[in-house]
Design a protein around this motif. Structure first.
Motif, PDB file in Angstrom:
ATOM      1  N   CYS A 151      -6.322  -2.030   0.167  1.00 55.98           N
ATOM      2  CA  CYS A 151      -5.655  -2.185   1.459  1.00 55.98           C
ATOM      3  C   CYS A 151      -6.685  -2.405   2.568  1.00 55.98           C
ATOM      4  O   CYS A 151      -7.526  -1.535   2.798  1.00 55.98           O
ATOM      5  CB  CYS A 151      -4.816  -0.946   1.749  1.00 55.98           C
ATOM      6  SG  CYS A 151      -3.976  -1.054   3.337  1.00 55.98           S
ATOM      7  N   CYS A 182       0.857  -1.180   0.000  1.00 56.91           N
ATOM      8  CA  CYS A 182       0.000   0.000   0.000  1.00 56.91           C
ATOM      9  C   CYS A 182       0.899   1.237   0.000  1.00 56.91           C
ATOM     10  O   CYS A 182       1.768   1.375   0.857  1.00 56.91           O
ATOM     11  CB  CYS A 182      -0.888  -0.022   1.239  1.00 56.91           C
ATOM     12  SG  CYS A 182      -1.863   1.480   1.412  1.00 56.91           S
ATOM     13  N   ASN A 241      -6.164  -2.277   5.605  1.00 51.91           N
ATOM     14  CA  ASN A 241      -5.820  -1.405   6.733  1.00 51.91           C
ATOM     15  C   ASN A 241      -6.383   0.006   6.565  1.00 51.91           C
ATOM     16  O   ASN A 241      -7.022   0.541   7.460  1.00 51.91           O
ATOM     17  CB  ASN A 241      -4.304  -1.371   6.879  1.00 51.91           C
ATOM     18  CG  ASN A 241      -3.863  -0.545   8.077  1.00 51.91           C
ATOM     19  OD1 ASN A 241      -4.394  -0.705   9.168  1.00 51.91           O
ATOM     20  ND2 ASN A 241      -2.912   0.339   7.866  1.00 51.91           N
ATOM     21  N   CYS A 242      -6.133   0.616   5.407  1.00 55.96           N
ATOM     22  CA  CYS A 242      -6.554   2.012   5.232  1.00 55.96           C
ATOM     23  C   CYS A 242      -7.514   2.189   4.051  1.00 55.96           C
ATOM     24  O   CYS A 242      -7.890   3.302   3.715  1.00 55.96           O
ATOM     25  CB  CYS A 242      -5.333   2.920   5.075  1.00 55.96           C
ATOM     26  SG  CYS A 242      -4.483   2.732   3.487  1.00 55.96           S
ATOM     27  N   CYS A 268      -0.109   3.466   3.483  1.00 49.18           N
ATOM     28  CA  CYS A 268       0.269   3.065   4.850  1.00 49.18           C
ATOM     29  C   CYS A 268       1.442   2.093   4.877  1.00 49.18           C
ATOM     30  O   CYS A 268       1.880   1.700   5.954  1.00 49.18           O
ATOM     31  CB  CYS A 268      -0.931   2.469   5.589  1.00 49.18           C
ATOM     32  SG  CYS A 268      -1.396   0.820   5.050  1.00 49.18           S
TER      33      CYS A 268
HETATM   34 ZN   LIG Z   1      -2.957   1.037   3.363  1.00 47.39          ZN
END
Ligand SMILES: [Zn+2]
Length: 142
Positions: free
Chosen positions: A44, A30, A46-47, A33
């Protein structure tokens, strides 16, 4: 992706497998992040960014968990593994942080007590078959 972006492979398992046949263990990274994913993710988790790129991993990691497999999937049985000839499957935590499930080589499946968690491992590519039927499988060597 902008129009200037050079043609990149999709973040699919087919593209990942193609890299494996080229002896490359690739992750999607990514760009927001910096998290890396193996197998690759297109978005992603995560983000939620959709701006990811292919990066080659170091192929180094440590053994996080393992199991001795006596009755595996067809593609492993075709390679001659069975109840009398088991193999080791494990989870490797890469230096980059991603966790990958793969066959573990360089160990004796009949002596699981000698296989140590946290052992350093390196990516290994196991080839099986010939000609058009040749396949390359991801593995990690202790
Ligand atoms: Zn990310």
């Amino acid at each position: 992706m902008s129009e200037e972006t050079v043609t990149v492979r999709p973040f699919s398992s087919a593209a990942f497998d193609q890299y494996i046949t080229e002896h490359k263990l690739m992750a999607s990274r990514c760009t927001k992040c910096e998290n890396r994913y193996v197998p690759p993710r297109a978005i992603c988790p995560n983000c939620h960014s959709e701006e990811l790129e292919w990066v080659e991993t170091s192929g180094k990691g440590k053994l996080a968990a393992f199991t001795v497999i006596y009755s595996g999937p067809t593609f492993m049985m075709e390679q001659g593994f069975d109840r009398k000839n088991p193999y080791v499957s494990g989870i490797v935590e890469l230096e980059e942080g991603a966790r990958v499930s793969a066959r573990i080589t360089g160990v004796d499946p009949t002596k699981p007590t000698e296989i140590k968690i946290d052992s350093p491992v390196n990516v290994d590519f196991v080839e099986f078959g010939e000609g058009d039927g040749k396949k390359t499988y991801l593995a990690f060597k202790v």
